[in-house]
Design a protein around this motif. Structure first.
Motif, PDB file in Angstrom:
ATOM      1  N   ARG A  22      32.235  39.162  41.313  1.00  0.00           N
ATOM      2  CA  ARG A  22      33.157  39.169  42.455  1.00  0.00           C
ATOM      3  C   ARG A  22      32.443  39.463  43.773  1.00  0.00           C
ATOM      4  O   ARG A  22      33.058  39.387  44.832  1.00  0.00           O
ATOM      5  CB  ARG A  22      34.203  40.276  42.251  1.00  0.00           C
ATOM      6  CG  ARG A  22      35.053  40.071  41.026  1.00  0.00           C
ATOM      7  CD  ARG A  22      35.951  41.270  40.771  1.00  0.00           C
ATOM      8  NE  ARG A  22      36.833  41.044  39.634  1.00  0.00           N
ATOM      9  CZ  ARG A  22      37.762  41.897  39.218  1.00  0.00           C
ATOM     10  NH1 ARG A  22      37.924  43.056  39.858  1.00  0.00           N
ATOM     11  NH2 ARG A  22      38.514  41.606  38.189  1.00  0.00           N
ATOM     12  N   ASP A  79      38.972  36.130  31.461  1.00  0.00           N
ATOM     13  CA  ASP A  79      38.011  37.069  32.055  1.00  0.00           C
ATOM     14  C   ASP A  79      36.573  36.630  31.770  1.00  0.00           C
ATOM     15  O   ASP A  79      35.706  36.748  32.639  1.00  0.00           O
ATOM     16  CB  ASP A  79      38.235  38.488  31.504  1.00  0.00           C
ATOM     17  CG  ASP A  79      39.379  39.198  32.211  1.00  0.00           C
ATOM     18  OD1 ASP A  79      39.623  38.920  33.400  1.00  0.00           O
ATOM     19  OD2 ASP A  79      40.032  40.047  31.566  1.00  0.00           O
ATOM     20  N   ASP A 112      39.307  35.643  38.044  1.00  0.00           N
ATOM     21  CA  ASP A 112      40.452  34.900  37.509  1.00  0.00           C
ATOM     22  C   ASP A 112      41.733  35.495  38.083  1.00  0.00           C
ATOM     23  O   ASP A 112      41.808  36.685  38.414  1.00  0.00           O
ATOM     24  CB  ASP A 112      40.471  34.883  35.973  1.00  0.00           C
ATOM     25  CG  ASP A 112      40.757  36.232  35.357  1.00  0.00           C
ATOM     26  OD1 ASP A 112      40.235  37.249  35.850  1.00  0.00           O
ATOM     27  OD2 ASP A 112      41.522  36.278  34.363  1.00  0.00           O
TER      28      ASP A 112
HETATM   29 MG   LIG Z   1      40.308  39.322  35.361  1.00  0.00          MG
END
Ligand SMILES: [Mg+2]
Length: 320
Positions: free
Chosen positions: A144, A73, A209
């Motif tokens: 993101r 992460d 990820d």
């Molecule tokens: Mg993640």
């Protein structure tokens, strides 16, 4: 053995020291220092026995995975690991188990220079919670939400290996001996892509990820970035071990749907493609372009050799 003794013997004594930890394990709180010009990235993950890992998973693998998924992460946001805390729930005090668990945990900690600064041990069903802290530059973090139509979509490494490893581990699949070890290791000992994460700062437009599988995780990027994606299924990177263990149709189903790979999925604009190639080559990172971002909000299109992709196998439905 009392909680204090467990912490002292298995955790405190094995801990290495970072200069930015003012007070580590042993007080009511840890005290740390964040360098000037950097922000803190914080993430937490819980692994529960029988839910997130099979009950008979070796303690070395549980420790490695619990820390590695948190490091993954941090990698997804281009963060550099600094500190973590550990909350451990154990059904009983088993010294051999704790020795193996803590040795593996500190091997990975030392490799990534991340320091254990505190935590908790309780009696209960086996579960491990780690909260990891890392540093990110205080300008334009990797998130993101920055993907734009036209951006190319990449993944690091290969996909589907951990999913095949899990099915081998469960006895659902039989593979040749030299593949088994590789695939089970991909399940038990994921490699967090920290080097890739920092290399992608200021180059990638978005990053995540892959923990729950490509199809599920890419949706988070599409939602956050308000866009769609077209994936060329035939371009998905597959390991030799995976291709030798299942047929082609199943191989792509695992690569699309199975979780636990802990590779990075990221997007890059056409403009940054050259810089990306240099960054990947310099850091010796393998990444594959698997499609591109489209303007159709949250629509995920799967193509195979430019035709709409239809999987005939149940594997795909099983994961989707
Ligand atoms: Mg993640």
């Amino acid at each position: 053995m009392k909680e204090f003794d467990i912490i002292e013997r298995f955790f405190n004594q094995k801990c290495h020291q970072r200069k930015d930890v003012i007070h580590g394990i042993g007080d009511d709180c840890a005290i740390t220092r964040v360098p000037e010009g950097l922000n803190l990235a914080i993430t937490t993950d819980t692994l529960i026995s029988g839910v997130h890992f099979p009950i008979d998973t070796p303690p070395e693998a549980i420790a490695h995975k619990a820390l590695a998924v948190n490091l993954s992460d941090l990698a997804a946001m281009g963060a550099e690991p600094a500190w973590y805390s550990l909350s451990l729930s154990l059904p009983e005090v088993d010294e051999n188990w704790l020795e193996a668990f803590s040795t593996s945990l500190f091997e990975l900690s030392r490799y990534y220079s991340i320091q254990l600064i505190g935590g908790d041990t309780v009696q209960g069903p086996l579960s491990v919670t780690i909260t990891a802290h890392g540093f990110v530059p205080n300008e334009s973090p990797l998130t993101r939400s920055g993907a734009k139509p036209g951006d190319m979509i990449y993944v690091s490494g290969t996909l589907g290996d951990a999913g095949v490893g899990l099915d081998i581990q469960k006895g659902k699949l039989i593979a040749s001996e030299h593949c088994v070890q590789y695939l089970i290791n991909r399940l038990y000992y994921p490699s967090p892509r920290l080097l890739a994460g920092t290399a992608l700062r200021r180059i990638a437009s978005s990053c995540i990820d892959l923990s729950d599988g490509l199809i599920r995780d890419i949706q988070h990027v599409l939602k956050a970035s308000e866009c769609g994606a077209r994936i060329q299924v035939d371009k998905l990177p597959l390991s030799v071990a995976l291709k030798e263990s299942v047929d082609v149709e199943d191989a792509y189903s695992y690569a699309l749907g199975a979780g636990d790979d802990y590779e990075l999925l990221f997007t890059v604009s056409e403009e940054n493609k050259g810089t990306l190639d240099i960054a990947l080559a310099n850091a010796n990172i393998s990444a594959t372009c698997i499609g591109h971002i489209t303007g159709i909000k949250q629509k995920l299109e799967l193509r195979f050799e430019d035709q709409p992709y239809q999987s005939l196998r149940s594997g795909f439905e099983h994961f989707s």
